[in-house]
Design a protein around this motif. Structure first.
Motif, PDB file in Angstrom:
ATOM      1  N   LEU A 151     -17.212 -85.229 -57.722  1.00 60.25           N
ATOM      2  CA  LEU A 151     -16.675 -84.857 -59.036  1.00 60.25           C
ATOM      3  C   LEU A 151     -15.489 -85.746 -59.415  1.00 60.25           C
ATOM      4  CD1 LEU A 151     -16.751 -80.929 -58.894  1.00 60.25           C
ATOM      5  CD2 LEU A 151     -18.417 -82.488 -59.911  1.00 60.25           C
ATOM      6  N   GLN A 152     -14.616 -86.000 -58.467  1.00 59.99           N
ATOM      7  CA  GLN A 152     -13.450 -86.842 -58.742  1.00 59.99           C
ATOM      8  C   GLN A 152     -13.846 -88.294 -58.998  1.00 59.99           C
ATOM      9  OE1 GLN A 152      -9.866 -86.181 -58.678  1.00 59.99           O
ATOM     10  NE2 GLN A 152     -10.621 -84.117 -59.073  1.00 59.99           N
ATOM     11  N   ALA A 153     -14.793 -88.796 -58.236  1.00 61.25           N
ATOM     12  CA  ALA A 153     -15.182 -90.202 -58.364  1.00 61.25           C
ATOM     13  C   ALA A 153     -15.777 -90.505 -59.725  1.00 61.25           C
ATOM     14  CB  ALA A 153     -16.165 -90.576 -57.255  1.00 61.25           C
ATOM     15  N   PHE A 154     -16.557 -89.579 -60.267  1.00 70.04           N
ATOM     16  CA  PHE A 154     -17.227 -89.816 -61.548  1.00 70.04           C
ATOM     17  C   PHE A 154     -16.598 -89.029 -62.690  1.00 70.04           C
ATOM     18  CE2 PHE A 154     -20.412 -90.914 -58.356  1.00 70.04           C
ATOM     19  CZ  PHE A 154     -20.825 -92.152 -58.813  1.00 70.04           C
ATOM     20  N   ALA A 155     -15.373 -88.534 -62.463  1.00 73.35           N
ATOM     21  CA  ALA A 155     -14.592 -87.859 -63.513  1.00 73.35           C
ATOM     22  C   ALA A 155     -15.370 -86.715 -64.159  1.00 73.35           C
ATOM     23  CB  ALA A 155     -14.139 -88.865 -64.572  1.00 73.35           C
ATOM     24  N   ILE A 156     -15.984 -85.874 -63.319  1.00 74.44           N
ATOM     25  CA  ILE A 156     -16.751 -84.726 -63.789  1.00 74.44           C
ATOM     26  C   ILE A 156     -15.868 -83.482 -63.680  1.00 74.44           C
ATOM     27  CG2 ILE A 156     -18.825 -83.333 -63.434  1.00 74.44           C
ATOM     28  CD1 ILE A 156     -20.101 -85.784 -62.133  1.00 74.44           C
ATOM     29  N   PRO A 157     -15.730 -82.692 -64.731  1.00 78.30           N
ATOM     30  CA  PRO A 157     -14.889 -81.478 -64.667  1.00 78.30           C
ATOM     31  C   PRO A 157     -15.439 -80.466 -63.663  1.00 78.30           C
ATOM     32  CG  PRO A 157     -15.409 -82.068 -66.945  1.00 78.30           C
ATOM     33  CD  PRO A 157     -16.285 -82.915 -66.079  1.00 78.30           C
ATOM     34  N   GLY A 158     -14.549 -79.646 -63.128  1.00 79.90           N
ATOM     35  CA  GLY A 158     -14.955 -78.583 -62.209  1.00 79.90           C
ATOM     36  C   GLY A 158     -14.172 -78.540 -60.920  1.00 79.90           C
ATOM     37  N   SER A 159     -13.351 -79.576 -60.646  1.00 77.81           N
ATOM     38  CA  SER A 159     -12.638 -79.606 -59.365  1.00 77.81           C
ATOM     39  C   SER A 159     -11.555 -78.530 -59.283  1.00 77.81           C
ATOM     40  CB  SER A 159     -12.024 -80.987 -59.134  1.00 77.81           C
ATOM     41  OG  SER A 159     -11.159 -81.341 -60.196  1.00 77.81           O
ATOM     42  N   ILE A 160     -11.015 -78.078 -60.407  1.00 78.71           N
ATOM     43  CA  ILE A 160      -9.976 -77.044 -60.362  1.00 78.71           C
ATOM     44  C   ILE A 160     -10.536 -75.752 -59.774  1.00 78.71           C
ATOM     45  CG2 ILE A 160     -10.471 -76.456 -62.762  1.00 78.71           C
ATOM     46  CD1 ILE A 160      -7.151 -76.013 -60.870  1.00 78.71           C
ATOM     47  N   PHE A 161     -11.776 -75.414 -60.110  1.00 76.20           N
ATOM     48  CA  PHE A 161     -12.377 -74.193 -59.563  1.00 76.20           C
ATOM     49  C   PHE A 161     -12.728 -74.366 -58.091  1.00 76.20           C
ATOM     50  CE2 PHE A 161     -13.403 -73.846 -64.148  1.00 76.20           C
ATOM     51  CZ  PHE A 161     -12.703 -72.675 -64.408  1.00 76.20           C
ATOM     52  N   LEU A 162     -13.042 -75.607 -57.677  1.00 76.93           N
ATOM     53  CA  LEU A 162     -13.256 -75.860 -56.251  1.00 76.93           C
ATOM     54  C   LEU A 162     -11.951 -75.715 -55.478  1.00 76.93           C
ATOM     55  CD1 LEU A 162     -15.744 -78.886 -56.167  1.00 76.93           C
ATOM     56  CD2 LEU A 162     -16.226 -76.461 -55.797  1.00 76.93           C
ATOM     57  N   SER A 163     -10.832 -76.096 -56.093  1.00 79.52           N
ATOM     58  CA  SER A 163      -9.531 -75.907 -55.444  1.00 79.52           C
ATOM     59  C   SER A 163      -9.241 -74.429 -55.238  1.00 79.52           C
ATOM     60  CB  SER A 163      -8.428 -76.550 -56.291  1.00 79.52           C
ATOM     61  OG  SER A 163      -8.638 -77.937 -56.444  1.00 79.52           O
ATOM     62  N   VAL A 164      -9.522 -73.621 -56.254  1.00 77.45           N
ATOM     63  CA  VAL A 164      -9.344 -72.174 -56.132  1.00 77.45           C
ATOM     64  C   VAL A 164     -10.278 -71.614 -55.063  1.00 77.45           C
ATOM     65  CG1 VAL A 164      -9.546 -69.975 -57.351  1.00 77.45           C
ATOM     66  CG2 VAL A 164      -8.576 -71.954 -58.517  1.00 77.45           C
ATOM     67  N   LEU A 165     -11.497 -72.105 -55.045  1.00 79.84           N
ATOM     68  CA  LEU A 165     -12.495 -71.616 -54.090  1.00 79.84           C
ATOM     69  C   LEU A 165     -12.098 -71.917 -52.653  1.00 79.84           C
ATOM     70  CD1 LEU A 165     -15.300 -70.293 -53.812  1.00 79.84           C
ATOM     71  CD2 LEU A 165     -16.287 -72.595 -53.970  1.00 79.84           C
ATOM     72  N   SER A 166     -11.425 -73.038 -52.422  1.00 84.89           N
ATOM     73  CA  SER A 166     -11.027 -73.392 -51.057  1.00 84.89           C
ATOM     74  C   SER A 166     -10.068 -72.367 -50.471  1.00 84.89           C
ATOM     75  CB  SER A 166     -10.377 -74.780 -51.046  1.00 84.89           C
ATOM     76  OG  SER A 166      -9.131 -74.757 -51.724  1.00 84.89           O
ATOM     77  N   GLY A 167      -9.201 -71.800 -51.322  1.00 86.14           N
ATOM     78  CA  GLY A 167      -8.279 -70.775 -50.841  1.00 86.14           C
ATOM     79  C   GLY A 167      -8.981 -69.502 -50.421  1.00 86.14           C
ATOM     80  N   TYR A 168     -10.153 -69.276 -50.980  1.00 83.35           N
ATOM     81  CA  TYR A 168     -10.928 -68.092 -50.617  1.00 83.35           C
ATOM     82  C   TYR A 168     -11.752 -68.319 -49.349  1.00 83.35           C
ATOM     83  CZ  TYR A 168     -14.364 -64.336 -51.024  1.00 83.35           C
ATOM     84  OH  TYR A 168     -15.162 -63.244 -50.779  1.00 83.35           O
ATOM     85  N   LEU A 169     -12.224 -69.557 -49.158  1.00 83.51           N
ATOM     86  CA  LEU A 169     -13.121 -69.839 -48.043  1.00 83.51           C
ATOM     87  C   LEU A 169     -12.401 -70.220 -46.761  1.00 83.51           C
ATOM     88  CD1 LEU A 169     -15.874 -71.935 -49.878  1.00 83.51           C
ATOM     89  CD2 LEU A 169     -16.027 -69.548 -49.147  1.00 83.51           C
ATOM     90  N   PHE A 170     -11.274 -70.943 -46.864  1.00 82.80           N
ATOM     91  CA  PHE A 170     -10.632 -71.520 -45.688  1.00 82.80           C
ATOM     92  C   PHE A 170      -9.200 -71.015 -45.545  1.00 82.80           C
ATOM     93  CE2 PHE A 170     -13.298 -74.957 -47.696  1.00 82.80           C
ATOM     94  CZ  PHE A 170     -14.416 -74.736 -46.899  1.00 82.80           C
ATOM     95  N   PRO A 171      -8.622 -71.150 -44.350  1.00 79.92           N
ATOM     96  CA  PRO A 171      -7.197 -70.850 -44.181  1.00 79.92           C
ATOM     97  C   PRO A 171      -6.343 -71.771 -45.059  1.00 79.92           C
ATOM     98  CG  PRO A 171      -8.302 -71.045 -42.057  1.00 79.92           C
ATOM     99  CD  PRO A 171      -9.284 -71.510 -43.084  1.00 79.92           C
ATOM    100  N   PHE A 172      -5.174 -71.301 -45.459  1.00 77.16           N
ATOM    101  CA  PHE A 172      -4.354 -72.032 -46.425  1.00 77.16           C
ATOM    102  C   PHE A 172      -4.044 -73.463 -45.993  1.00 77.16           C
ATOM    103  CE2 PHE A 172      -0.275 -73.444 -48.086  1.00 77.16           C
ATOM    104  CZ  PHE A 172      -0.483 -73.325 -49.460  1.00 77.16           C
ATOM    105  N   PRO A 173      -3.569 -73.725 -44.763  1.00 73.29           N
ATOM    106  CA  PRO A 173      -3.255 -75.130 -44.390  1.00 73.29           C
ATOM    107  C   PRO A 173      -4.472 -76.042 -44.499  1.00 73.29           C
ATOM    108  CG  PRO A 173      -2.296 -73.605 -42.814  1.00 73.29           C
ATOM    109  CD  PRO A 173      -3.221 -72.800 -43.657  1.00 73.29           C
TER     110      PRO A 173
END
Length: 301
Positions: free
Chosen positions: A125-147
């Motif tokens: 998404l970042q390489a081709f400037a496709i929107p949606g990475s903000i929701f993946l950032s939020v999702l990471s906090g739900y799936l993985f430990p914070f660090p």
């Protein structure tokens, strides 16, 4: 008397013959105009051809990357038919919730596959400037430990942005980027032409923290205006950390969020602004120290 015109010299009239313009000179001028127009036409044709090749190459790279993602997800564990419809790039907060619910069932048993899949999609998404990475950032906090979530988001952001940087430099080219972003390119070239690595790093960190410029424009313009790739990678890794930390922390309470606007509270905006100001302090300190050194030298002289 030959045809001509009268002119006054020393109070007397004299005739001057006017020679008709030579057809040879007219032919030369016409040839010059024709050569100029032909040269411009050839240059325009060359630019169009180069632009077409750039777009074709970019499309081929996009298709290849998308194909690799498809093959990667084919190796993932089988999903229930009711869950497959939710496995896509989230566009809304509800999409992120559904995707988080599906992936959370596989995190314990297939943790490496989930991490690799998450990272590859984020970089894509970042390489081709496709929107949606903000929701993946939020999702990471739900799936993985914070660090781990914060490190993963920062690393993927830096890798994806660097891939976009290289696409701009190697595929699109400086002429293409300068044509579509002329005012911004010239402005930033003038700004950073006398910067050292401290100023470059501080500037990039500040731009990543603040929303003054879209991330995609920073990624595309940076190789043209002269940001070294190493500083670009490091500045991106550091600069995306503060806003990403807020997104990751929000992800720990993903199902309590009702709107994406809840990510930007007044306290969060104030904290990001404070960190942005702190990012410029090394550059300001270096300039202040440089001016003091210059004053001391002037006094000694």
């Amino acid at each position: 008397m030959p045809s001509g015109s009268l002119s006054v010299r020393n109070g007397t009239f004299s005739s001057q013959s006017v020679r008709p313009r030579s057809p040879i000179h007219a032919s030369d001028n016409a040839s010059t105009v024709k050569a100029t127009s032909t040269g411009e036409s050839t240059r325009d044709t060359g630019m169009i051809g180069k632009r077409r090749k750039s777009f074709l190459l970019l499309g081929a790279l996009f298709a290849f990357s998308a194909g690799c993602l498809y093959l990667l997800f084919q190796s993932f564990p089988d999903l229930a038919e009711s869950d497959k419809q939710h496995v896509h790039v989230p566009r809304t907060l509800d999409d992120a919730k559904e995707l988080g619910r599906v992936l959370s069932m596989y995190t314990d048993t297939h943790f490496p596959q989930v991490v690799v899949g998450y990272a590859c999609v984020y970089v894509f998404l970042q390489a081709f400037a496709i929107p949606g990475s903000i929701f993946l950032s939020v999702l990471s906090g739900y799936l993985f430990p914070f660090p781990l979530a914060l490190f993963l988001v920062c690393l993927c952001s830096a890798c994806g942005a660097s891939a976009c940087y290289l696409l701009s430099y190697l595929v699109l080219g400086s002429e293409f980027v300068s044509q579509y972003l002329p005012s911004k390119i010239e402005y930033w070239k003038a700004q950073i032409s006398h910067y050292g690595w401290v100023e470059l790093l501080s500037t990039l960190v500040f731009l990543r923290i603040t929303p003054f410029l879209p991330n995609w424009s920073i990624n595309i313009a940076s190789p043209v205006i002269g940001f070294p790739l190493s500083i670009f990678f490091l500045g991106t890794f550091i600069g995306v950390a503060p806003p990403s930390a807020l997104a990751v922390m929000s992800g720990t309470q993903l199902y309590e969020l009702t709107s994406a606007t809840e990510l930007l509270t007044l306290r969060a905006v104030g904290l990001i602004g404070l960190i942005a100001v702190m990012a410029l302090m090394p550059m300001a300190f270096k300039r202040l120290l440089g001016s003091r050194v210059t004053e001391q030298r002037d006094l000694q002289d």
